[in-house]
Motif scaffolding. Structure first.
Motif, mmCIF file in Angstrom:
data_model
loop_
_atom_site.group_PDB
_atom_site.id
_atom_site.type_symbol
_atom_site.label_atom_id
_atom_site.label_comp_id
_atom_site.label_asym_id
_atom_site.label_seq_id
_atom_site.Cartn_x
_atom_site.Cartn_y
_atom_site.Cartn_z
ATOM 1 N N PHE A 219 0.834 -1.185 0.000
ATOM 2 C CA PHE A 219 0.000 0.000 0.000
ATOM 3 C C PHE A 219 0.876 1.244 0.000
ATOM 4 O O PHE A 219 2.021 1.232 0.430
ATOM 5 N N ALA A 220 0.310 2.361 -0.487
ATOM 6 C CA ALA A 220 1.045 3.618 -0.524
ATOM 7 C C ALA A 220 1.495 4.005 0.871
ATOM 8 O O ALA A 220 2.613 4.472 1.064
ATOM 9 N N GLU A 221 0.634 3.845 1.850
ATOM 10 C CA GLU A 221 0.996 4.086 3.248
ATOM 11 C C GLU A 221 0.911 2.758 3.977
ATOM 12 O O GLU A 221 -0.138 2.108 3.961
ATOM 13 N N PRO A 222 2.007 2.320 4.595
ATOM 14 C CA PRO A 222 1.995 0.991 5.218
ATOM 15 C C PRO A 222 0.846 0.820 6.211
ATOM 16 O O PRO A 222 0.541 1.731 6.986
ATOM 17 N N LEU A 223 0.219 -0.338 6.142
ATOM 18 C CA LEU A 223 -0.826 -0.650 7.102
ATOM 19 C C LEU A 223 -0.194 -0.999 8.441
ATOM 20 O O LEU A 223 0.972 -1.372 8.524
ATOM 21 N N ARG A 224 -1.003 -0.906 9.460
ATOM 22 C CA ARG A 224 -0.518 -1.181 10.808
ATOM 23 C C ARG A 224 -1.210 -2.415 11.371
ATOM 24 O O ARG A 224 -2.402 -2.629 11.168
ATOM 25 N N GLU A 225 -0.438 -3.208 12.088
ATOM 26 C CA GLU A 225 -0.949 -4.406 12.751
ATOM 27 C C GLU A 225 -0.645 -4.247 14.236
ATOM 28 O O GLU A 225 0.418 -4.641 14.706
ATOM 29 N N PRO A 226 -1.560 -3.642 14.985
ATOM 30 C CA PRO A 226 -1.266 -3.268 16.368
ATOM 31 C C PRO A 226 -0.953 -4.466 17.254
ATOM 32 O O PRO A 226 -1.594 -5.514 17.169
ATOM 33 N N ARG A 227 0.021 -4.276 18.095
ATOM 34 C CA ARG A 227 0.360 -5.280 19.098
ATOM 35 C C ARG A 227 -0.350 -4.903 20.398
ATOM 36 O O ARG A 227 -0.523 -3.737 20.707
ATOM 37 N N LEU A 228 -0.760 -5.914 21.137
ATOM 38 C CA LEU A 228 -1.395 -5.683 22.425
ATOM 39 C C LEU A 228 -0.907 -6.735 23.409
ATOM 40 O O LEU A 228 -0.832 -7.928 23.084
ATOM 41 N N ASN A 229 -0.551 -6.288 24.587
ATOM 42 C CA ASN A 229 -0.190 -7.174 25.696
ATOM 43 C C ASN A 229 -0.994 -6.780 26.924
ATOM 44 O O ASN A 229 -1.530 -5.679 27.007
ATOM 45 N N ILE A 230 -1.047 -7.691 27.875
ATOM 46 C CA ILE A 230 -1.664 -7.387 29.157
ATOM 47 C C ILE A 230 -0.584 -7.352 30.222
ATOM 48 O O ILE A 230 0.558 -7.788 29.995
ATOM 49 N N GLU B 269 -5.339 6.171 9.380
ATOM 50 C CA GLU B 269 -6.518 7.025 9.552
ATOM 51 C C GLU B 269 -7.680 6.253 10.158
ATOM 52 O O GLU B 269 -8.497 6.809 10.904
ATOM 53 N N ALA B 270 -7.764 4.973 9.824
ATOM 54 C CA ALA B 270 -8.835 4.145 10.382
ATOM 55 C C ALA B 270 -8.650 3.964 11.886
ATOM 56 O O ALA B 270 -9.628 3.958 12.646
ATOM 57 N N MET B 271 -7.410 3.802 12.316
ATOM 58 C CA MET B 271 -7.152 3.661 13.747
ATOM 59 C C MET B 271 -7.585 4.918 14.490
ATOM 60 O O MET B 271 -8.193 4.841 15.571
ATOM 61 N N SER B 272 -7.290 6.066 13.917
ATOM 62 C CA SER B 272 -7.722 7.323 14.536
ATOM 63 C C SER B 272 -9.235 7.403 14.613
ATOM 64 O O SER B 272 -9.808 7.852 15.619
ATOM 65 N N LEU B 273 -9.910 6.945 13.553
ATOM 66 C CA LEU B 273 -11.369 6.970 13.522
ATOM 67 C C LEU B 273 -11.954 6.061 14.596
ATOM 68 O O LEU B 273 -12.888 6.443 15.315
ATOM 69 N N VAL B 274 -11.424 4.853 14.719
ATOM 70 C CA VAL B 274 -11.929 3.913 15.723
ATOM 71 C C VAL B 274 -11.798 4.518 17.118
ATOM 72 O O VAL B 274 -12.725 4.443 17.945
ATOM 73 N N ARG B 275 -10.662 5.141 17.394
ATOM 74 C CA ARG B 275 -10.473 5.766 18.710
ATOM 75 C C ARG B 275 -11.420 6.945 18.902
ATOM 76 O O ARG B 275 -11.905 7.182 20.017
ATOM 77 N N HIS B 276 -11.693 7.671 17.823
ATOM 78 C CA HIS B 276 -12.641 8.781 17.899
ATOM 79 C C HIS B 276 -14.039 8.277 18.253
ATOM 80 O O HIS B 276 -14.822 9.001 18.893
ATOM 81 N N TRP C 21 -14.113 -2.432 22.841
ATOM 82 C CA TRP C 21 -12.982 -2.770 21.977
ATOM 83 C C TRP C 21 -13.482 -3.059 20.562
ATOM 84 O O TRP C 21 -14.608 -3.529 20.376
ATOM 85 N N TYR C 22 -12.598 -2.815 19.602
ATOM 86 C CA TYR C 22 -12.888 -3.161 18.210
ATOM 87 C C TYR C 22 -11.687 -3.885 17.608
ATOM 88 O O TYR C 22 -10.532 -3.505 17.827
ATOM 89 N N ARG C 23 -11.983 -4.930 16.852
ATOM 90 C CA ARG C 23 -10.967 -5.612 16.036
ATOM 91 C C ARG C 23 -11.551 -5.808 14.650
ATOM 92 O O ARG C 23 -12.652 -6.340 14.508
ATOM 93 N N ASP C 24 -10.825 -5.378 13.618
ATOM 94 C CA ASP C 24 -11.351 -5.507 12.262
ATOM 95 C C ASP C 24 -10.991 -6.855 11.654
ATOM 96 O O ASP C 24 -10.285 -7.666 12.260
ATOM 97 N N ALA C 25 -11.487 -7.107 10.469
ATOM 98 C CA ALA C 25 -11.062 -8.270 9.706
ATOM 99 C C ALA C 25 -9.613 -8.072 9.295
ATOM 100 O O ALA C 25 -9.244 -6.991 8.844
ATOM 101 N N THR C 26 -8.793 -9.083 9.451
ATOM 102 C CA THR C 26 -7.354 -9.140 9.114
ATOM 103 C C THR C 26 -6.457 -8.530 10.170
ATOM 104 O O THR C 26 -5.258 -8.750 10.147
ATOM 105 N N ALA C 27 -6.991 -7.732 11.105
ATOM 106 C CA ALA C 27 -6.195 -7.059 12.137
ATOM 107 C C ALA C 27 -5.161 -6.106 11.556
ATOM 108 O O ALA C 27 -4.186 -5.767 12.204
#
Length: 243
Positions: free
Chosen positions: A17-28, A153-160, A142-148
């Motif tokens: 992609f023109a702008e690399p996609l992000r695959e967020p890491r999460l730990n507890i 910009e989508a991450m910002s939207l979800v947080r909004h 919480w939200y998790r999309d398809a493919t993670a």
């Protein structure tokens, strides 16, 4: 999450992609050597319910966070009733309306057509929220999309939209594509503080048996299981998420 795909897709890079996609890491938060803990997160994308996994969780009183789509909720009323009957075990969260990636543009992500626009991403996220609330009375946190994978910009939207993004640190079943043995091995060797992702919507695939076996192996190792809503979480950059 991952779908069962041909090998070329498994090595595909988000850098296409023109702008690399992000695959967020999460730990507890770590439980420490005496009380190691993990968060088991299960995606219910579409299709049915893997009773090998659901029965293992109920019979062994193991908590899990389950990400459900509107499509899955509509077809799995019996499984939803089981989960709602055990509120001490199951946390239900938003996996979207139609199970599409929160990605801008038109290029498929792991073979799945993305939402494409911010308006479509918003509709996907909020559609999942509405379906979850209607079917269960639960308001998603919480939200998790398809493919993670996400466009930034989508991450910002979800947080909004006042939702936290559910990444993970251990992929247990690669979209239910692995063998039972490989899946069990991955999950059984989780580390203290891991967030495990696996799938509960593929009852005909071998991976589900491995998920169940891996869960029991972790329990035998002395691990505790916690839901995301019950523990401190840390994002990809180490930032503390609100409990």
């Amino acid at each position: 999450m991952r779908l069962l795909l041909a090998l070329p897709f498994l090595v595909w890079s988000a850098n296409a992609f023109a702008e690399p996609l992000r695959e967020p890491r999460l730990n507890i938060a770590s439980g420490g050597p005496e009380h190691p803990q993990v968060a088991l997160t299960l995606d219910a994308c579409m299709g049915g319910t893997d009773m090998r996994i659901l029965s293992t969780l109920v019979d062994n009183a193991i908590p899990a966070t389950v990400f459900v789509t509107a499509r899955w909720l509509a077809r799995n009323e019996a499984a939803v009733k089981v989960m709602l009957a055990h509120p001490e075990l199951f946390e239900l969260e938003d996996h979207g309306a139609e199970h599409v990636p929160a990605v801008l543009g038109t290029k498929p992500v792991y073979g799945i057509r993305p939402a494409g626009t911010l308006d479509a991403i918003s509709a996907e996220v909020e559609g999942g929220q509405v379906a979850l609330l209607h079917a269960t009375g639960v308001k998603a946190s919480w939200y998790r999309d398809a493919t993670a994978l996400y466009s930034p910009e989508a991450m910002s939207l979800v947080r909004h939209l006042d939702l936290k993004i559910a990444g993970y640190s251990l992929n247990g079943d690669q979209g239910a594509s692995l063998s039972a043995a490989s899946t069990a091995h991955r999950i059984a060797h989780a580390q203290d503080g891991d967030v495990i992702i696996a799938h509960i919507n593929q009852p005909r695939r071998p991976a589900g048996g491995g998920v169940a076996a891996g869960i029991l192996a972790l329990k035998a190792r002395g691990f505790s299981f916690v839901r995301l809503e019950d523990v401190v979480t840390f994002g990809a950059d180490g930032d503390l998420a609100q409990r």
